[in-house]
Write an enzyme that holds these catalytic residues in place. Sequence first.
Site, short mmCIF file in Angstrom:
data_model
loop_
_atom_site.label_atom_id
_atom_site.label_comp_id
_atom_site.label_asym_id
_atom_site.label_seq_id
_atom_site.Cartn_x
_atom_site.Cartn_y
_atom_site.Cartn_z
N GLU A 110 -23.66 -18.78 -11.72
CA GLU A 110 -22.80 -17.82 -11.03
C GLU A 110 -23.48 -17.39 -9.73
O GLU A 110 -24.67 -17.62 -9.54
CB GLU A 110 -22.52 -16.61 -11.93
CG GLU A 110 -23.78 -15.94 -12.46
CD GLU A 110 -23.49 -14.93 -13.57
OE1 GLU A 110 -23.34 -13.76 -13.24
OE2 GLU A 110 -23.43 -15.32 -14.76
N ASP A 160 -25.68 -9.99 -3.63
CA ASP A 160 -26.75 -9.23 -3.01
C ASP A 160 -26.38 -7.75 -2.99
O ASP A 160 -26.02 -7.20 -1.96
CB ASP A 160 -26.99 -9.76 -1.59
CG ASP A 160 -28.32 -9.27 -1.03
OD1 ASP A 160 -29.11 -8.69 -1.80
OD2 ASP A 160 -28.56 -9.47 0.17
N ASP A 185 0.81 4.24 -2.61
CA ASP A 185 0.59 5.65 -2.21
C ASP A 185 1.70 6.53 -2.75
O ASP A 185 1.47 7.67 -3.14
CB ASP A 185 0.53 5.78 -0.69
CG ASP A 185 -0.74 5.15 -0.13
OD1 ASP A 185 -1.66 4.89 -0.93
OD2 ASP A 185 -0.79 4.91 1.09
N GLU A 209 -23.04 -5.65 -10.63
CA GLU A 209 -23.58 -5.42 -9.30
C GLU A 209 -22.61 -4.60 -8.46
O GLU A 209 -21.44 -4.95 -8.34
CB GLU A 209 -23.80 -6.80 -8.65
CG GLU A 209 -24.81 -6.82 -7.55
CD GLU A 209 -26.24 -7.05 -8.06
OE1 GLU A 209 -26.48 -6.97 -9.30
OE2 GLU A 209 -27.11 -7.30 -7.22
N CYS A 241 -18.21 1.88 36.14
CA CYS A 241 -17.64 2.85 37.08
C CYS A 241 -18.65 3.48 38.01
O CYS A 241 -18.28 4.23 38.91
CB CYS A 241 -16.92 3.95 36.31
SG CYS A 241 -18.07 5.10 35.52
N ASP A 244 0.83 -1.21 0.00
CA ASP A 244 0.00 0.00 0.00
C ASP A 244 0.86 1.25 0.00
O ASP A 244 0.55 2.24 -0.65
CB ASP A 244 -0.90 0.03 1.24
CG ASP A 244 -1.99 -1.03 1.15
OD1 ASP A 244 -2.01 -1.78 0.14
OD2 ASP A 244 -2.82 -1.10 2.07
N ALA A 245 1.95 1.18 0.77
CA ALA A 245 2.82 2.36 0.87
C ALA A 245 3.45 2.68 -0.48
O ALA A 245 3.53 3.84 -0.89
CB ALA A 245 3.90 2.11 1.91
N CYS A 273 -23.38 3.57 35.44
CA CYS A 273 -22.50 2.81 34.56
C CYS A 273 -22.07 1.49 35.20
O CYS A 273 -21.58 1.48 36.34
CB CYS A 273 -21.27 3.66 34.24
SG CYS A 273 -20.03 2.78 33.31
N ARG A 322 -30.35 0.85 -11.71
CA ARG A 322 -31.37 0.03 -12.36
C ARG A 322 -32.69 0.80 -12.48
O ARG A 322 -33.37 0.70 -13.48
CB ARG A 322 -31.58 -1.25 -11.54
CG ARG A 322 -32.57 -2.16 -12.14
CD ARG A 322 -32.69 -3.44 -11.34
NE ARG A 322 -33.60 -4.32 -12.02
CZ ARG A 322 -34.90 -4.17 -12.03
NH1 ARG A 322 -35.45 -3.18 -11.37
NH2 ARG A 322 -35.67 -5.01 -12.68
N LYS A 357 -28.11 -19.36 -15.98
CA LYS A 357 -28.50 -18.81 -17.27
C LYS A 357 -28.27 -19.86 -18.34
O LYS A 357 -27.32 -20.64 -18.26
CB LYS A 357 -27.65 -17.59 -17.63
CG LYS A 357 -27.88 -16.39 -16.73
CD LYS A 357 -26.85 -15.30 -17.00
CE LYS A 357 -27.02 -14.18 -15.98
NZ LYS A 357 -25.82 -13.36 -15.84
N CYS A 399 -22.10 6.83 29.42
CA CYS A 399 -21.56 7.11 30.74
C CYS A 399 -20.84 8.45 30.62
O CYS A 399 -20.02 8.63 29.73
CB CYS A 399 -20.56 6.02 31.14
SG CYS A 399 -19.55 6.48 32.55
N LYS A 433 -32.88 -19.02 -4.92
CA LYS A 433 -32.66 -18.25 -3.69
C LYS A 433 -32.44 -19.17 -2.50
O LYS A 433 -33.20 -20.12 -2.30
CB LYS A 433 -33.88 -17.37 -3.41
CG LYS A 433 -34.16 -16.36 -4.51
CD LYS A 433 -33.55 -15.02 -4.20
CE LYS A 433 -34.60 -14.15 -3.59
NZ LYS A 433 -34.37 -12.76 -3.66
N LYS A 471 -25.34 -15.25 -7.01
CA LYS A 471 -26.29 -14.14 -7.04
C LYS A 471 -25.86 -13.15 -5.97
O LYS A 471 -26.09 -13.35 -4.78
CB LYS A 471 -27.71 -14.66 -6.75
CG LYS A 471 -28.76 -13.59 -6.90
CD LYS A 471 -30.16 -14.17 -6.74
CE LYS A 471 -31.21 -13.10 -7.00
NZ LYS A 471 -31.03 -11.90 -6.18
N CYS A 522 -14.09 7.05 33.27
CA CYS A 522 -14.63 5.69 33.29
C CYS A 522 -13.59 4.74 32.70
O CYS A 522 -13.08 4.98 31.61
CB CYS A 522 -15.90 5.65 32.45
SG CYS A 522 -16.58 4.00 32.26
N TYR A 556 -18.87 -5.98 -9.48
CA TYR A 556 -18.66 -7.21 -10.26
C TYR A 556 -19.51 -7.13 -11.53
O TYR A 556 -20.68 -6.78 -11.48
CB TYR A 556 -19.11 -8.42 -9.45
CG TYR A 556 -18.13 -8.82 -8.36
CD1 TYR A 556 -17.08 -9.69 -8.64
CD2 TYR A 556 -18.27 -8.32 -7.08
CE1 TYR A 556 -16.18 -10.05 -7.66
CE2 TYR A 556 -17.36 -8.68 -6.08
CZ TYR A 556 -16.33 -9.55 -6.38
OH TYR A 556 -15.44 -9.90 -5.41
#
Length: 715
Positions: free
Chosen positions: A151, A155, A75, A220, A460, A71-72, A457, A178, A336, A475, A360, A153, A480, A270
Amino acid sequence: MGQPRGSLPSGLLLTHSFELVRPRYTSALVPYNLRCMVKPHSPAQHAELLREEIRHHEHCYFVLDAPEITDAEFDRLMNELKAIEREHPELMTPDSPTQRVGGKPREGFVKVPHSTQMLSLDNAYSEGELRDWTRRVTELAGGQELEYECEYKLDGLSMALHYEPADEGARFARGITRGDGLVGEEVTANLRTIRSIPLTVGRQRLNEAGLEPPFEVRGEVLMPTKSFVAMNEQREEEGLSLFANPRNAAAGAVRVLEPKITAKRKLDFYSYFLLQDGRMARATQWEALEKLSVAGFKVNPNRIVTASFEELWNFVNATETARDTLPYEIDGVVVKVNSTALWQRLGFTGKAPRWAIAYKFAARAGVTQVENIFVSVGRTGKLTPAAALRPVFIGGTTVSRATLHNQDEIERLGLRIGDWVMVERGGDVIPKVTQVVNEGEHKRPSDARVFEMPKTCPECGGHIVRAEGEVNSFCVNVNCPAKLRESLLHFASRNVMNIEGMGEALVDQLLSRGLVHNIADLYSLTEKDLLQLERIGKKSAQNVLTEIETSKKLPLERVIFGLGIRMVGERTAEFLAEHFGSMQKLMEASEEELLEVNEVGPRIAASIREFFAEEKNRQLLRRLSDAGLTFTGEAKVRGTQLAGMTFVLTGTLPTYSREDAKKMIEDAGGKVSGSVSKKTSYVVAGEDAGSKLDKANSLGVKVISEAELLAMLAG
Ligand SMILES: [Zn+2]
């Protein structure tokens, strides 16, 4: 035929990192690691090389889940490109990887018709229904043996992405939700922030995929479970309502008016349809998916093609088993007919195609009994009730605990201790109670008890408050133990008391050795105390003590901010310090007096009063005062030209930025609000003012120009 291509997902394999289809993309410029050795001749060439390299790594990371660099390092490339673009703004291109989050917040979305209807699918809920469907399509196709492409489905939310011809190949031009299937909303700027959506598809990829723009990719948008959990945790801390599931959260993120917010939600995309002129662009669905992958789009690797119902059914079962190990939510399998030529012939029933069906999965829920409700204190002091359940087996896991979020939720459910409840879970989302069941063998027992939030609390003994209009209880004791770590880190942080060296490592050691029990203890630390700690030598101990000493000189507003009073941020602390001029006056302030302060409304006023009402907090303040922290400041007199008036700024003002205009109004004693209501005195409208202007007109709120505002300021 008969043997599936690809293979079945298995619970033993981490399905998301397990690729059935290896993308065949190979760049002519593969040795990216050697790229840094090429000396660019000009800033323009340098920028282009960097962009290409960044695009390559975005593809590896966000599409293939197989980063080649850290990642560095990523960046660093990004910063390098940003620096060049800053220095040579003429080199900036709209499709530069630095430009994913751009543009101003919008005031609304434009409706756009789809090239062809975005379909919804018919559902099957059992093996029998699925088998009937395969028989039906086989018959309609004239009795020939059919191949089926299966494939996940996903959500999420269906989207249509349009790519248009551009110099570099193809460019992401438009993204449409959609909607009702025929007309959706254009959300391009928000979709651009999704890193797995390519902003451009280069010539080479287009050639390899045999693709020519314009084309359309449908797929999706979803929110990975991890992002969802993190987002809800944060919303809970901020006292905001929670999203019920990742799909709702993704829907919210796609439809916010500010792309910056979409970017923070860490969505994923996707692809599963490739269209040209509104029609399927390849002979089979399988081939279309492969081409999409070659072109650089993210395609779910978990898929098969088979002509055998047994294999199809095995895939469904294996998928259901693998469901919990996935980093996103799925709710079934889409099957499909693989040949897209047959799609025409099979046609539609109503608005669903005959050539596809969604199997489903059953909801993952179970009924069990709530044995008790207990309360835990979070690091912000928030109290969260949770149900201890009689253990129940749901979707492959034993569940014995479910969150109840807050008192309101318990009341909404009408839940009593001893009740039978419906518990649902999804992915690694914490199980939740969705309803009380009170029928048949699950009748409410006679000894069921009403739950009450504790008044003090559990950690405490400090006071518990729940501000009006808020769902969460807190609290109020700064010291605390449940929240001391956070309190200390906040207090010592750079923009508060700026005690350098007092980071997590040191705070954790101070707490575990019992050297600090509250914020004030920081000011009685000695060199001897610090030398007991690991990795602290004489020199660093001295440094920390000097930092602590120096912090005493920081102005009153920092001390107020450092107390961590709920809803009192940096800016409010400044206003409070300016208005009252001393901690003593602030402590004694009545609600009316607090409400006179800029940006302080009834909720903040209540929170401040509750804070100072807690004896433990008053003790702490006495100790901080004895330690010599700054408890007085200069009360700043603000102008009064705009006293008592509330302004809303909208559109682009001709000379001043909104931030500057806000400051000027506040300095003149006025308030600035983000939304128009009946209480708004004036709406200051600039160019391109949108819905706020309409609202002002409909409420009869006076609209003025920047010039008129300046005239009012002048007195
Ligand atoms: Zn407490």
